[in-house]
Design an enzyme around this catalytic site. Structure first.
Site, PDB file in Angstrom:
ATOM      1  N   CYS A  76       0.846  -1.200   0.000  1.00 18.64           N
ATOM      2  CA  CYS A  76       0.000   0.000   0.000  1.00 18.64           C
ATOM      3  C   CYS A  76       0.882   1.251   0.000  1.00 18.64           C
ATOM      4  O   CYS A  76       1.619   1.481  -0.946  1.00 18.64           O
ATOM      5  CB  CYS A  76      -0.994  -0.034   1.168  1.00 18.64           C
ATOM      6  SG  CYS A  76      -2.342   1.168   0.986  1.00 18.64           S
ATOM      7  N   HIS A 178      -3.941  -4.839  -0.131  1.00 16.53           N
ATOM      8  CA  HIS A 178      -3.489  -5.365   1.153  1.00 16.53           C
ATOM      9  C   HIS A 178      -3.539  -6.890   1.115  1.00 16.53           C
ATOM     10  O   HIS A 178      -4.605  -7.472   1.291  1.00 16.53           O
ATOM     11  CB  HIS A 178      -4.385  -4.843   2.284  1.00 16.53           C
ATOM     12  CG  HIS A 178      -4.149  -3.411   2.611  1.00 16.53           C
ATOM     13  ND1 HIS A 178      -3.184  -3.008   3.502  1.00 16.53           N
ATOM     14  CD2 HIS A 178      -4.736  -2.290   2.136  1.00 16.53           C
ATOM     15  CE1 HIS A 178      -3.185  -1.685   3.578  1.00 16.53           C
ATOM     16  NE2 HIS A 178      -4.123  -1.226   2.763  1.00 16.53           N
ATOM     17  N   GLU A 180      -2.586  -8.917   3.293  1.00 13.03           N
ATOM     18  CA  GLU A 180      -2.937  -9.419   4.620  1.00 13.03           C
ATOM     19  C   GLU A 180      -4.443  -9.386   4.881  1.00 13.03           C
ATOM     20  O   GLU A 180      -4.932  -9.985   5.832  1.00 13.03           O
ATOM     21  CB  GLU A 180      -2.186  -8.628   5.707  1.00 13.03           C
ATOM     22  CG  GLU A 180      -2.681  -7.217   5.954  1.00 13.03           C
ATOM     23  CD  GLU A 180      -2.134  -6.166   4.995  1.00 13.03           C
ATOM     24  OE1 GLU A 180      -2.299  -4.972   5.307  1.00 13.03           O
ATOM     25  OE2 GLU A 180      -1.569  -6.537   3.944  1.00 13.03           O
TER      26      GLU A 180
END
Length: 196
Positions: A76, A178, A180
């Site tokens: 990001c 992202h 994650e």
């Protein structure tokens, strides 16, 4: 083992939780000497690119990152930091990838920020996207984007315009989404990075 650059501008809890889920060992990089302890480096980031760059400079970690020859992944804002300049704060960044980070506003007829799930189109051969199908969906939250360029863009995304969902230059990689927070495909990106 992965070292996470801890410079005060990253969503470290979400990232470490994802690394725990997939069994990737990690530690924190708080000083220049810590870089030597890890085979791979992740630069997380949330918020304002200009402010993140200031924090990176204040931490003394900016210049050492530019000299790294081991694999580096920016996530990001961490990916935006790899570019030359951001309109966010009119900030000069690390200048590793000679592209600009631009604001969506006035360039797209879409709601800003770009938030939610969107499909990406990876270029063949990028190791980050091994075993990930074309048009897989990843989770994005951003108001600024990196212009697309055939020389450095390793995955494209469309949100009013085509932009760089991922970058690669030599040992430096970046993803605007992202991983994650992107479920199994995001975890696969992290696993792929752990074996580069």
């Amino acid at each position: 083992m992965v070292g996470i650059v801890n410079y005060g501008a990253g969503n470290i809890f979400s990232l470490t939780a994802a690394l725990d889920r997939v069994g990737i060992s990690y530690g924190m990089i708080n000083s220049v000497d810590d870089f030597d302890r890890y085979e791979r480096i992740i630069i997380p980031g949330v918020g304002h690119a200009g402010a993140a760059m200031e924090k990176l400079k204040e931490s003394g970690l900016a210049e050492p990152i530019c000299r790294l020859t081991k694999p580096v992944l920016g996530i990001c804002v961490g990916m935006q930091l790899l570019t030359a300049h951001s309109e966010e704060g009119d900030a000069d960044l690390l200048e590793i990838v000679p592209l600009r980070t631009l604001h969506f506003d006035k360039r797209v007829g879409e709601k800003v920020p770009h938030m939610g799930w969107n499909a990406i189109s990876p270029k063949k051969g990028c190791p980050l996207f091994q075993d990930i199908p074309d048009n897989s969906y990843f989770y994005f939250v951003h108001s600024y984007y990196i212009e697309s360029d055939e020389n450095y863009t390793s995955a494209f995304c469309h949100y009013g315009i085509d932009f760089s969902a991922a970058l690669q230059k030599d040992n430096f990689f970046g993803v605007q989404f992202h991983p994650e927070k992107s479920g199994e495909v995001g975890e696969r990106v992290l696993l792929n990075f752990s074996t580069i």
